[in-house]
Design a protein around this motif. Sequence first.
Motif, PDB file in Angstrom:
ATOM      1  N   ILE A   1      11.520   0.026  45.283  1.00  0.00           N
ATOM      2  CA  ILE A   1      10.307   0.361  45.797  1.00  0.00           C
ATOM      3  C   ILE A   1       9.216  -0.701  45.509  1.00  0.00           C
ATOM      4  CG2 ILE A   1       8.451   2.010  45.821  1.00  0.00           C
ATOM      5  CD1 ILE A   1      10.628   4.245  45.397  1.00  0.00           C
ATOM      6  N   THR A   2       9.263  -1.299  44.312  1.00  0.00           N
ATOM      7  CA  THR A   2       8.509  -2.315  43.886  1.00  0.00           C
ATOM      8  C   THR A   2       8.633  -3.521  44.735  1.00  0.00           C
ATOM      9  OG1 THR A   2       8.408  -1.439  41.652  1.00  0.00           O
ATOM     10  CG2 THR A   2       7.813  -3.754  42.019  1.00  0.00           C
TER      11      THR A   2
ATOM     12  N   ASN B   1       6.521  -7.635  51.678  1.00  0.00           N
ATOM     13  CA  ASN B   1       7.266  -7.567  52.700  1.00  0.00           C
ATOM     14  C   ASN B   1       7.672  -8.980  53.019  1.00  0.00           C
ATOM     15  OD1 ASN B   1       8.609  -6.860  55.308  1.00  0.00           O
ATOM     16  ND2 ASN B   1       6.983  -5.976  56.228  1.00  0.00           N
TER      17      ASN B   1
ATOM     18  N   ALA C   1       5.859   1.731  51.753  1.00  0.00           N
ATOM     19  CA  ALA C   1       5.176   0.621  50.964  1.00  0.00           C
ATOM     20  C   ALA C   1       3.809   0.733  51.151  1.00  0.00           C
ATOM     21  CB  ALA C   1       5.729  -0.814  51.710  1.00  0.00           C
ATOM     22  N   GLU C   2       3.317   1.320  52.430  1.00  0.00           N
ATOM     23  CA  GLU C   2       1.849   1.498  52.902  1.00  0.00           C
ATOM     24  C   GLU C   2       1.372   2.458  52.030  1.00  0.00           C
ATOM     25  OE1 GLU C   2       1.140   4.234  56.859  1.00  0.00           O
ATOM     26  OE2 GLU C   2       1.875   2.202  57.183  1.00  0.00           O
TER      27      GLU C   2
ATOM     28  N   GLY D   1       9.533  -3.466  47.788  1.00  0.00           N
ATOM     29  CA  GLY D   1       9.317  -3.022  49.081  1.00  0.00           C
ATOM     30  C   GLY D   1       7.796  -3.266  49.513  1.00  0.00           C
ATOM     31  N   LYS D   2       7.090  -3.412  48.371  1.00  0.00           N
ATOM     32  CA  LYS D   2       5.431  -3.707  48.450  1.00  0.00           C
ATOM     33  C   LYS D   2       5.359  -5.059  48.934  1.00  0.00           C
ATOM     34  CE  LYS D   2       3.630  -1.134  44.434  1.00  0.00           C
ATOM     35  NZ  LYS D   2       2.659  -1.585  43.326  1.00  0.00           N
TER      36      LYS D   2
ATOM     37  N   TYR E   1       7.079   5.622  40.943  1.00  0.00           N
ATOM     38  CA  TYR E   1       6.857   6.397  42.089  1.00  0.00           C
ATOM     39  C   TYR E   1       7.628   7.539  42.371  1.00  0.00           C
ATOM     40  CZ  TYR E   1       5.847   1.151  42.409  1.00  0.00           C
ATOM     41  OH  TYR E   1       5.563  -0.105  42.231  1.00  0.00           O
TER      42      TYR E   1
ATOM     43  N   GLY F   1       1.101   1.497  48.055  1.00  0.00           N
ATOM     44  CA  GLY F   1       0.483  -0.057  47.814  1.00  0.00           C
ATOM     45  C   GLY F   1      -0.157  -0.240  46.567  1.00  0.00           C
TER      46      GLY F   1
ATOM     47  N   PHE G   1      10.096  -0.545  53.662  1.00  0.00           N
ATOM     48  CA  PHE G   1       9.203  -1.195  53.953  1.00  0.00           C
ATOM     49  C   PHE G   1       7.977  -0.875  54.979  1.00  0.00           C
ATOM     50  CE2 PHE G   1      12.455  -3.999  52.149  1.00  0.00           C
ATOM     51  CZ  PHE G   1      11.643  -5.001  51.380  1.00  0.00           C
TER      52      PHE G   1
END
Length: 161
Positions: A52-53, A58, A84-85, A55-56, A94, A88, A80
């Motif tokens: 997930i980190t 892109n 990610a949004e 994924g921030k 998470y 952020g 992504f």
Amino acid sequence: MRHGDKINNLSRTASHRKALLSNLACELISHKRIVTTLAKAKALRTYIEPLITKGKENTTHQRRVVFSYLQDKEAVTELFSTIAEKIGGRPGGYTRIIKLGIRQGDNAEMGLIELVDFNEIYGKGKTEAKEPAKKTRRSRTTKKAGDAKAEDAKSEDKAAE
């Protein structure tokens, strides 16, 4: 002996464990919460939080790195874009694991693992993506013992007036 062995093998071979965690991660990304055993949920947390980190940011490279773990195009796209949004501004943490008790059949401890920002009950719900948290460097205060006593005396004088 297993001194210093931090990975939970989940009684599986390396390839089986990799496939299991990949499938659990894809399901967590697509459904935002899943119910599984507590041991699998804890192993999944250490597996998915670095993804997930990633994924921030892109970029093509990060997408390829995450795809090497997940092997699922839809999950990578979801991670992504939607996830990610929402996350952020969050600097970590998470996922949340909630213990659910034991399973009737085999007495295994069950847990619900969910993405924190997608739970409307606990959090604020549907909010905009926050700005990334500012990293601050704090130094120790250089107040001396004599200075503290002088300040206490001043505050007592003001209170007396």
